[in-house]
Design a protein around this motif. Structure first.
Motif, PDB file in Angstrom:
ATOM      1  N   ALA A 211      32.775  44.828  47.947  1.00  0.00           N
ATOM      2  CA  ALA A 211      33.848  45.186  47.021  1.00  0.00           C
ATOM      3  C   ALA A 211      33.391  45.063  45.573  1.00  0.00           C
ATOM      4  CB  ALA A 211      35.063  44.294  47.270  1.00  0.00           C
TER       5      ALA A 211
ATOM      6  N   GLN B  63      35.222  44.772  38.625  1.00  0.00           N
ATOM      7  CA  GLN B  63      35.670  43.518  39.233  1.00  0.00           C
ATOM      8  C   GLN B  63      34.537  42.495  39.303  1.00  0.00           C
ATOM      9  OE1 GLN B  63      37.476  44.263  43.077  1.00  0.00           O
ATOM     10  NE2 GLN B  63      38.846  45.848  42.270  1.00  0.00           N
TER      11      GLN B  63
ATOM     12  N   HIS C 285      33.982  38.991  41.419  1.00  0.00           N
ATOM     13  CA  HIS C 285      34.579  38.234  42.513  1.00  0.00           C
ATOM     14  C   HIS C 285      34.073  36.797  42.548  1.00  0.00           C
ATOM     15  CE1 HIS C 285      36.754  41.286  44.987  1.00  0.00           C
ATOM     16  NE2 HIS C 285      36.107  42.075  44.145  1.00  0.00           N
TER      17      HIS C 285
ATOM     18  N   TYR D 217      41.479  45.373  47.216  1.00  0.00           N
ATOM     19  CA  TYR D 217      40.541  45.413  46.097  1.00  0.00           C
ATOM     20  C   TYR D 217      40.627  46.736  45.347  1.00  0.00           C
ATOM     21  CZ  TYR D 217      38.498  41.352  48.453  1.00  0.00           C
ATOM     22  OH  TYR D 217      38.306  40.131  49.047  1.00  0.00           O
TER      23      TYR D 217
END
Length: 220
Positions: free
Chosen positions: A42, A49, A51, A195
């Protein structure tokens, strides 16, 4: 999608390590590591993003924090030495401690997304610090902050049990090799959709209440 600046996505996994999980130990280790791979993918697939992973396993001998808001490049996967099912199921204490710790750590963070994943094959039977009422209140508060909290349960009516502590995203799984495979497939699809949604800034501050239904309706 409405892309914006980089968003921090905090993933908390709370995993049952009680004695009954011994029968699906191999499958649980594999499933956990596949979920970690999904998070790693992801971050690559969503350049906006960053994570972070927190991972807590629990039984009545210990509630153990393996990872605490760890960036993806430092994540350690699960193996036979780090996952040793034994003893009973202090679910409320594990949730109370891990959720409170993460909430306190994120007080000064803005524009974040939080996904909590609880996996257990049994019901609460050993907590000493937290009870159902206190956990339900804590979870409701976090949901109001936009946290998406998910519950995956075996040997129980997972949806009913989850609702008693104010979790609306819940599914059952069978404590078997096939059951864990099915769980992984559904959970992975749900994570990928979550996500993807987090690229839209307008969706980051409200709970995703149809988390698993999206996965069920995905026929790709």
């Amino acid at each position: 999608m409405q892309n914006s600046t980089t968003v921090k996505v905090f993933n908390l996994i709370v995993l049952d390590e009680s004695g009954s999980m011994q029968s699906i130990k191999e499958e649980t280790i594999s499933t956990f590591n596949e979920l970690i791979d999904t998070i790693l993918k992801a971050e690559k697939d969503n350049p906006g993003q960053q994570h972070y992973v927190s991972f807590v396993s629990f039984n009545s001998s210990r509630i153990h924090t393996h990872l605490d808001r760890m960036p993806t490049e430092k994540i350690r996967k699960l193996d036979h030495h780090s996952y040793q099912p034994d003893a009973m199921t202090p679910l409320y204490d594990a949730l109370g401690q891990s959720l409170t710790k993460l909430e306190n750590a994120l007080i000064k963070e803005n524009d974040i997304a939080v996904l909590v994943s609880v996996i257990t094959d049994g019901m609460e039977n050993a907590s000493k610090e937290f009870n159902r009422q206190s956990i339900a209140a804590l979870i409701e508060r976090l949901r109001q902050k936009g946290w998406t909290i998910t519950y995956m349960g075996a040997n129980q009516d997972a949806e009913r049990v989850a609702l008693t502590i104010n979790i609306v995203n819940a599914i059952n799984f069978d404590a078997s090799t096939k059951g864990m495979d099915d769980l992984l497939n559904r959970k992975r699809k749900a994570m990928e959709r979550y996500y993807s949604d987090m690229n839209d800034r307008s969706k980051r501050h409200s709970e995703k209440k149809d988390y698993f239904s999206d996965a069920e309706n995905n026929t790709d």
